[in-house]
Design a protein around this motif. Structure first.
Motif, PDB file in Angstrom:
ATOM      1  N   ARG A  66      -9.353   5.944 -16.607  1.00  0.00           N
ATOM      2  CA  ARG A  66      -7.940   5.732 -16.914  1.00  0.00           C
ATOM      3  C   ARG A  66      -7.784   4.804 -18.111  1.00  0.00           C
ATOM      4  NH1 ARG A  66      -3.897   5.398 -11.721  1.00  0.00           N
ATOM      5  NH2 ARG A  66      -4.483   7.398 -10.769  1.00  0.00           N
ATOM      6  N   LYS A 128       2.063   8.731  -3.784  1.00  0.00           N
ATOM      7  CA  LYS A 128       0.624   8.659  -3.520  1.00  0.00           C
ATOM      8  C   LYS A 128       0.308   7.250  -3.036  1.00  0.00           C
ATOM      9  CE  LYS A 128      -3.878   8.924  -5.828  1.00  0.00           C
ATOM     10  NZ  LYS A 128      -4.574   9.160  -7.123  1.00  0.00           N
ATOM     11  N   ARG A 129      -0.239   7.132  -1.816  1.00  0.00           N
ATOM     12  CA  ARG A 129      -0.490   5.820  -1.234  1.00  0.00           C
ATOM     13  C   ARG A 129      -1.990   5.505  -1.330  1.00  0.00           C
ATOM     14  NH1 ARG A 129      -0.077   3.954   4.992  1.00  0.00           N
ATOM     15  NH2 ARG A 129      -1.496   5.724   5.063  1.00  0.00           N
ATOM     16  N   GLY A 130      -2.371   4.916  -2.471  1.00  0.00           N
ATOM     17  CA  GLY A 130      -3.761   4.533  -2.642  1.00  0.00           C
ATOM     18  C   GLY A 130      -4.157   3.336  -1.791  1.00  0.00           C
ATOM     19  N   TRP A 131      -3.204   2.481  -1.506  1.00  0.00           N
ATOM     20  CA  TRP A 131      -3.445   1.302  -0.654  1.00  0.00           C
ATOM     21  C   TRP A 131      -3.026   1.676   0.768  1.00  0.00           C
ATOM     22  CZ3 TRP A 131       0.332  -3.243   0.111  1.00  0.00           C
ATOM     23  CH2 TRP A 131      -0.280  -4.251   0.886  1.00  0.00           C
ATOM     24  N   LYS A 132      -4.012   1.939   1.626  1.00  0.00           N
ATOM     25  CA  LYS A 132      -3.732   2.482   2.953  1.00  0.00           C
ATOM     26  C   LYS A 132      -3.120   1.461   3.900  1.00  0.00           C
ATOM     27  CE  LYS A 132      -5.377   6.380   1.657  1.00  0.00           C
ATOM     28  NZ  LYS A 132      -4.414   7.468   1.278  1.00  0.00           N
ATOM     29  N   SER A 138       2.842   8.257   3.163  1.00  0.00           N
ATOM     30  CA  SER A 138       3.390   8.961   1.999  1.00  0.00           C
ATOM     31  C   SER A 138       4.634   9.770   2.348  1.00  0.00           C
ATOM     32  CB  SER A 138       2.322   9.879   1.401  1.00  0.00           C
ATOM     33  OG  SER A 138       1.222   9.131   0.933  1.00  0.00           O
ATOM     34  N   ASP A 170       2.930   5.678  -7.313  1.00  0.00           N
ATOM     35  CA  ASP A 170       1.519   5.424  -6.995  1.00  0.00           C
ATOM     36  C   ASP A 170       1.426   4.009  -6.433  1.00  0.00           C
ATOM     37  OD1 ASP A 170      -1.211   5.271  -6.816  1.00  0.00           O
ATOM     38  OD2 ASP A 170      -1.596   5.357  -8.973  1.00  0.00           O
ATOM     39  N   GLN A 172      -0.585   0.987  -5.035  1.00  0.00           N
ATOM     40  CA  GLN A 172      -1.895   0.359  -5.007  1.00  0.00           C
ATOM     41  C   GLN A 172      -1.751  -1.043  -4.410  1.00  0.00           C
ATOM     42  OE1 GLN A 172      -4.665   1.998  -5.800  1.00  0.00           O
ATOM     43  NE2 GLN A 172      -3.528   3.820  -6.481  1.00  0.00           N
ATOM     44  N   GLN A 173      -2.869  -1.656  -4.076  1.00  0.00           N
ATOM     45  CA  GLN A 173      -2.813  -3.016  -3.538  1.00  0.00           C
ATOM     46  C   GLN A 173      -2.283  -3.969  -4.604  1.00  0.00           C
ATOM     47  OE1 GLN A 173      -6.489  -4.447  -1.941  1.00  0.00           O
ATOM     48  NE2 GLN A 173      -5.586  -6.289  -1.053  1.00  0.00           N
TER      49      GLN A 173
END
Length: 424
Positions: A66, A128-132, A138, A170, A172-173
């Protein structure tokens, strides 16, 4: 006044401040490179930094897979204009950063939606839930964000199949990133990532387009132009320099133009009594000269503007015989393209108006009424053998070639213009 305006559209300053960063997407040709991927990404990051050098506050961040541009309150539109011509970028999006918290995400999503300048009758939300560990999944977030946007803009409708706007989140934490605009980039490979070649640059429409396509495939290019002074004019020279300066725009800041004196060779061909073969003889001599310059410049291929069947020298038979004059790979990006498509690209990259200026180059001199379209290699080689001192003339043309180095820095441009005066 539209309902979108009534709901609180952004003025210009607010639009500028709607985004914090730009997400840059790499082309699939780069992302499948495996072990070489990091090298391609690093080259691309360097080109992005160069393109954004005029923007002092902008910062480019590179992580694996990225690239981000931190705007630091700089107007997104100006940065986007600089990014559109960077080869290797398939697309990019302006992004607003939010705290990883429900209300902050919903408010930011609404602001980003309002900043979108396109049609906005229908929309959908994709989270999009990258940090679960985020407390909402979602599907819940899709509903939470969409309902908030609908409450503030009740004239909207949801369309999950073909929406005008797709609002993406998106998570993220530590932060969430919200965007909806996706702008197309130039695509291809980063400039210079795939080696070096020489471009046969005439004053016509085709060869600058071939050069641009070669650059888009990651080639570092230098141009070779053949002139026949006094048969060709000062205006023809300026035309080629202008085309080279346009191609310079797509490089890493430097572009070499090799100007080859071709008068003696071309005159010898015209006097050899081989009128139907003169174009074939000229093209073969050009390739032999270009191959010698390529060896000197450490280039490994030759790029031409040939398009199959377009003129006598571009029939399959002619290209076969002409191509035998060099051992280097001949790259013909336009070979299967129609003229209308070539013109469209020329207009897009800014070379068309210069290319159609009515100043002849050496390729239009001594053109026979009925050139051969299917030359015989043995006959051509016999004709070349009758030209006195052809090898010596080719070597002398290489020796007397003038190289102009065009650079984007203003002071260096003046130096290049001084060098151009040595041509005639």
């Amino acid at each position: 006044m539209s309902s979108t305006m009534r709901s609180g559209s952004l003025n210009e300053d607010q639009h500028h401040s709607a985004y914090d960063m730009v997400l840059l997407r790499l082309g699939s040709e780069i992302t499948v490179k495996g072990k070489n991927r990091h090298r391609f990404e690093q080259v691309l990051a360097d080109h992005v930094r160069k393109a954004l050098r005029p923007f002092e506050r902008v910062v480019v961040q590179h992580t694996y897979g990225r690239l981000y541009v931190m705007l630091n309150e700089h107007p997104y539109e100006e940065v986007a204009a600089a990014l559109r011509d960077v080869f290797g970028l398939v697309s990019f999006s302006p992004v607003k950063k939010a705290e990883a918290e429900l209300d902050a995400i919903r408010d930011t999503a609404l602001a980003v939606f309002r900043a979108n300048k396109g049609p906005k009758s229908t929309f959908k939300v994709t989270v999009k839930r990258g940090w679960k560990q985020f407390p909402h999944n979602s599907m819940e977030m899709n509903h939470q964000v969409a309902s908030h946007v609908l409450r503030e803009t009740p004239e909207l409708k949801v369309d999950i199949r073909n929406p005008d706007v797709e609002l993406r989140v998106d998570i993220q934490q530590g932060a969430a990133y919200v965007y909806c605009d996706v702008e197309q980039g130039a695509g291809g490979f980063p400039y210079g990532a795939n080696g070096k070649a020489l471009l046969l640059l005439s004053g016509g429409i085709d060869s600058p387009v071939a050069g641009w396509l070669g650059m888009r495939k990651g080639l570092t290019l230098e141009a070779v132009h053949f002139h026949s002074y006094p048969f060709t004019s000062e205006q023809a020279k300026e035309k080629v320099v202008t085309l080279s300066k346009r191609l310079l725009h797509y490089t890493n800041g430097k572009f070499k133009l090799h100007l080859v004196p071709f008068t003696d060779i071309q005159t010898s061909f015209a006097q050899a009594g081989q009128e139907r073969l003169i174009i074939t003889l000229m093209r073969r001599a050009m390739l032999r000269i270009t191959e010698m310059i390529a060896e000197r410049e450490s280039a490994h291929a030759i790029v031409t503007g040939d398009s199959l069947g377009q003129v006598a020298s571009q029939t399959l038979g002619s290209m076969n015989v002409i191509g035998r004059a060099t051992d280097l790979p001949l790259l013909r990006p336009l070979v299967m393209m129609d003229k209308v498509d070539i013109i469209r690209i020329a207009e897009q990259i800014g070379t068309y108006e210069t290319s159609i200026l009515p100043y002849e180059d050496c390729c239009t001199l001594f053109v026979p009424k009925s050139p051969t379209t299917n030359p015989n290699l043995e006959s051509v080689e016999k004709a070349e053998a009758t030209i006195d001192n052809l090898d010596e003339m080719i070597a002398l043309a290489v020796k007397n070639t003038v190289t102009v180095v065009l650079k984007q820095d203003e002071a260096e441009k003046k130096a290049a213009e001084t060098a151009e005066d040595r041509w005639f």
